[in-house]
Design an enzyme around this catalytic site. Structure first.
Site, PDB file in Angstrom:
ATOM      1  N   CYS A   9      63.382 104.836  71.597  1.00 18.12           N
ATOM      2  CA  CYS A   9      62.776 104.488  72.888  1.00 18.12           C
ATOM      3  C   CYS A   9      61.927 103.231  72.780  1.00 18.12           C
ATOM      4  O   CYS A   9      61.143 103.073  71.838  1.00 18.12           O
ATOM      5  CB  CYS A   9      61.933 105.663  73.383  1.00 18.12           C
ATOM      6  SG  CYS A   9      61.062 105.335  74.924  1.00 18.12           S
TER       7      CYS A   9
ATOM      8  N   CYS B 174      66.378 104.350  81.616  1.00 16.83           N
ATOM      9  CA  CYS B 174      65.595 105.233  80.755  1.00 16.83           C
ATOM     10  C   CYS B 174      65.381 104.622  79.383  1.00 16.83           C
ATOM     11  O   CYS B 174      66.330 104.185  78.733  1.00 16.83           O
ATOM     12  CB  CYS B 174      66.337 106.548  80.522  1.00 16.83           C
ATOM     13  SG  CYS B 174      66.512 107.522  81.977  1.00 16.83           S
TER      14      CYS B 174
ATOM     15  N   CYS C 220      59.313 108.377  69.514  1.00  9.64           N
ATOM     16  CA  CYS C 220      60.763 108.622  69.551  1.00  9.64           C
ATOM     17  C   CYS C 220      61.474 107.340  69.087  1.00  9.64           C
ATOM     18  O   CYS C 220      61.231 106.259  69.640  1.00  9.64           O
ATOM     19  CB  CYS C 220      61.213 109.004  70.956  1.00  9.64           C
ATOM     20  SG  CYS C 220      60.371 110.485  71.561  1.00  9.64           S
TER      21      CYS C 220
ATOM     22  N   GLU D 270      55.227  99.178  83.317  1.00  6.12           N
ATOM     23  CA  GLU D 270      56.307  98.975  84.269  1.00  6.12           C
ATOM     24  C   GLU D 270      56.518 100.212  85.123  1.00  6.12           C
ATOM     25  O   GLU D 270      56.190 101.323  84.709  1.00  6.12           O
ATOM     26  CB  GLU D 270      57.607  98.670  83.516  1.00  6.12           C
ATOM     27  CG  GLU D 270      57.521  97.355  82.781  1.00  6.12           C
ATOM     28  CD  GLU D 270      58.771  97.062  81.964  1.00  6.12           C
ATOM     29  OE1 GLU D 270      59.289  95.949  82.111  1.00  6.12           O
ATOM     30  OE2 GLU D 270      59.210  97.923  81.210  1.00  6.12           O
TER      31      GLU D 270
ATOM     32  N   CYS E  70      59.961 105.843  89.533  1.00  2.00           N
ATOM     33  CA  CYS E  70      59.732 106.254  88.151  1.00  2.00           C
ATOM     34  C   CYS E  70      58.418 105.586  87.724  1.00  2.00           C
ATOM     35  O   CYS E  70      58.309 104.365  87.751  1.00  2.00           O
ATOM     36  CB  CYS E  70      60.905 105.779  87.292  1.00  2.00           C
ATOM     37  SG  CYS E  70      60.686 106.137  85.541  1.00  2.00           S
TER      38      CYS E  70
ATOM     39  N   CYS F 205      53.202 104.355  74.230  1.00  2.00           N
ATOM     40  CA  CYS F 205      53.381 105.787  74.006  1.00  2.00           C
ATOM     41  C   CYS F 205      53.138 106.087  72.537  1.00  2.00           C
ATOM     42  O   CYS F 205      53.474 105.295  71.669  1.00  2.00           O
ATOM     43  CB  CYS F 205      54.804 106.200  74.388  1.00  2.00           C
ATOM     44  SG  CYS F 205      55.070 107.999  74.297  1.00  2.00           S
TER      45      CYS F 205
HETATM   46  N1  SAH Z   1      57.574 110.815  77.327  1.00  2.00           N
HETATM   47  C1  SAH Z   1      58.351 111.524  78.278  1.00  2.00           C
HETATM   48  C2  SAH Z   1      58.804 110.694  79.476  1.00  2.00           C
HETATM   49  C3  SAH Z   1      59.382 109.306  79.259  1.00  2.00           C
HETATM   50  S1  SAH Z   1      61.026 109.045  78.785  1.00  2.00           S
HETATM   51  C4  SAH Z   1      59.522 112.193  77.613  1.00  2.00           C
HETATM   52  O1  SAH Z   1      59.684 112.056  76.410  1.00  2.00           O
HETATM   53  O2  SAH Z   1      60.249 112.910  78.286  1.00  2.00           O
HETATM   54  C5  SAH Z   1      62.143 109.571  79.985  1.00  2.00           C
HETATM   55  C6  SAH Z   1      63.474 109.954  79.306  1.00  2.00           C
HETATM   56  O3  SAH Z   1      64.204 108.798  78.823  1.00  2.00           O
HETATM   57  C7  SAH Z   1      63.243 110.815  78.089  1.00  2.00           C
HETATM   58  O4  SAH Z   1      64.122 111.894  78.043  1.00  2.00           O
HETATM   59  C8  SAH Z   1      63.497 109.842  76.967  1.00  2.00           C
HETATM   60  O5  SAH Z   1      63.773 110.460  75.768  1.00  2.00           O
HETATM   61  C9  SAH Z   1      64.653 109.037  77.530  1.00  2.00           C
HETATM   62  N2  SAH Z   1      64.911 107.805  76.773  1.00  2.00           N
HETATM   63  C10 SAH Z   1      64.061 107.137  75.983  1.00  2.00           C
HETATM   64  N3  SAH Z   1      64.655 106.079  75.412  1.00  2.00           N
HETATM   65  C11 SAH Z   1      65.934 106.068  75.863  1.00  2.00           C
HETATM   66  C12 SAH Z   1      67.052 105.202  75.659  1.00  2.00           C
HETATM   67  N4  SAH Z   1      66.946 104.126  74.891  1.00  2.00           N
HETATM   68  N5  SAH Z   1      68.203 105.497  76.280  1.00  2.00           N
HETATM   69  C13 SAH Z   1      68.292 106.570  77.099  1.00  2.00           C
HETATM   70  N6  SAH Z   1      67.264 107.402  77.355  1.00  2.00           N
HETATM   71  C14 SAH Z   1      66.099 107.166  76.737  1.00  2.00           C
END
Ligand code: SAH
Length: 359
Positions: free
Chosen positions: A117, A333, A114, A90, A103, A110
């Site tokens: 996420c 995000c 995390c 996406e 974005c 990935c």
């Molecule tokens: N892998 C990279 C970029 C992708 S995520 C990274 O970790 O930075 C972009 C941002 O969104 C990151 O800071 C990530 O932690 C955040 N993010 C992921 N899941 C989220 C969620 N459910 N709610 C809010 N932010 C989230």
């Protein structure tokens, strides 16, 4: 068929020369694609018809199919793209005043894991190619009105950008050229979970990209829980690499902190963060958790958020709350996911994280 966007301008010139065709056509083709937002060779009316036909027989400009195109009330638009191998990713266009931020994704899924996420729920299937990264930019460019111009790029979609730097960097370089999309490094942010060798590599390249490090916890014990890849890394190592990047490129560092109710939002976490960031010229971007279907995490109450932010502000930390964009279309995000049936290929599933970290 070759994906045209995987060829640099120099490579396209070479291809033309190999065919006994004038190399200057390459610049014309690029102008059509990057400036005039063309989607087919047929539209390139100043190219001879036989050249257009030869190009169409050899190359695709866009290799994906747009599976879904959603628009949110705040103007955010999200595209779900399917590549020829069936994998999907996406990408998002965000409108804020005159700003047009895209974005983009760098991987199918990935590997960082995390826990909060959506993108990593099913692991990573593969890296995107340079052409596939550029294609997202160009497709988002095309869905704008004629008088709208892309102004910023955030590499914050699916995937860990620093695990796919070799393909990302040429795409960003092309985007930065005046005859590309004209979006210079100062308008580009790369967000990373924090992979120190790759951060150092970026530092060594003397780029002027903006770096955002996803911190999410003020100590390793908590970070190991919510950002499992941290176990082999540690916050101190990441901050040291981030400091070297800052010392070299001079751009203010950004740290991202997803605020998870009753997990990393306690007053003592805020106090610890103040200590951790003391003395750094940094911006802390706090992102209240965006809900992901099937995950148990909670968005903290407004009161808890305020309390957390106030401790940071009182401690002298420069904080900003990231406003939610496009959440009703799951474009905010962490909501970008492989939430669709994936093809059964031999490469699906988790790849070795060690291997993904190698620059
Ligand atoms: N892998 C990279 C970029 C992708 S995520 C990274 O970790 O930075 C972009 C941002 O969104 C990151 O800071 C990530 O932690 C955040 N993010 C992921 N899941 C989220 C969620 N459910 N709610 C809010 N932010 C989230």
């Amino acid at each position: 068929m070759q994906h045209l966007l995987n060829l640099s301008l120099a490579e396209l010139r070479q291809w033309l020369a190999d065919q006994g065709l004038p190399a200057y056509r390459a610049a014309q083709i690029h102008k059509w694609i990057y400036e005039k937002r063309a989607g087919t060779f047929g539209e390139m009316s100043d190219l001879p018809k036989d050249l257009r036909e030869r190009l169409a027989g050899e190359f695709t400009i866009f290799s994906s199919a747009i599976t879904t195109h959603k628009t949110a009330e705040d103007g955010t638009e999200k595209l779900l793209l399917q590549w020829p191998d069936g994998h999907r990713i996406e990408c998002v266009l965000i409108r804020e005043g005159k700003r047009r931020t895209i974005c983009i994704s760098t991987q199918v899924g990935c590997a960082m894991g995390c826990v909060f996420c959506a993108s990593g729920l099913d692991g990573v299937a593969r890296n995107l190619t340079t052409g596939e990264i550029l294609e997202q930019m160009l497709l988002l460019n095309r869905i704008q009105a004629a008088d709208e111009r892309l102004s910023n790029i955030v590499v914050m979609g699916m995937g860990e950008p620093l695990a796919n730097l070799d393909r990302l960097l040429p795409a960003l370089e092309q985007a930065g050229k005046p005859e590309g999309l004209g979006i210079g490094g100062r308008h580009i942010t790369i967000s990373t979970v924090g992979l120190p060798p790759a951060i150092d590599r970026l530092t060594g390249m003397q780029t002027n990209y903006h770096l955002a490090v996803s911190l999410h916890a003020p100590n390793d014990e908590l970070r190991n829980q919510i950002v499992p890849v941290n176990k082999g890394i540690s916050i101190a190592t990441i901050l040291a690499a981030a400091d070297r990047f800052f010392a070299d490129n001079g751009r203010r560092l950004t740290f991202e902190y997803v605020l998870l109710g009753e997990l990393n939002d306690r007053p003592e976490h805020a106090e610890e963060l103040v200590e951790l960031l003391r003395g750094r010229t940094a911006l802390l971007n706090v992102i209240p958790y965006n809900t992901v279907a099937g995950l148990p995490y909670k968005t903290p109450s407004t009161r808890a958020q305020e309390k957390f932010l106030n401790i940071l502000r009182d401690g002298g930390v420069n904080v900003q709350v990231r406003t939610r964009k496009g959440d009703e279309i799951d474009a905010a995000c962490g909501q970008l996911r492989r939430s669709f049936p994936q093809p059964a290929t031999g490469t699906s599933g988790l790849l070795d994280i060690e291997a993904m970290q190698k620059p």
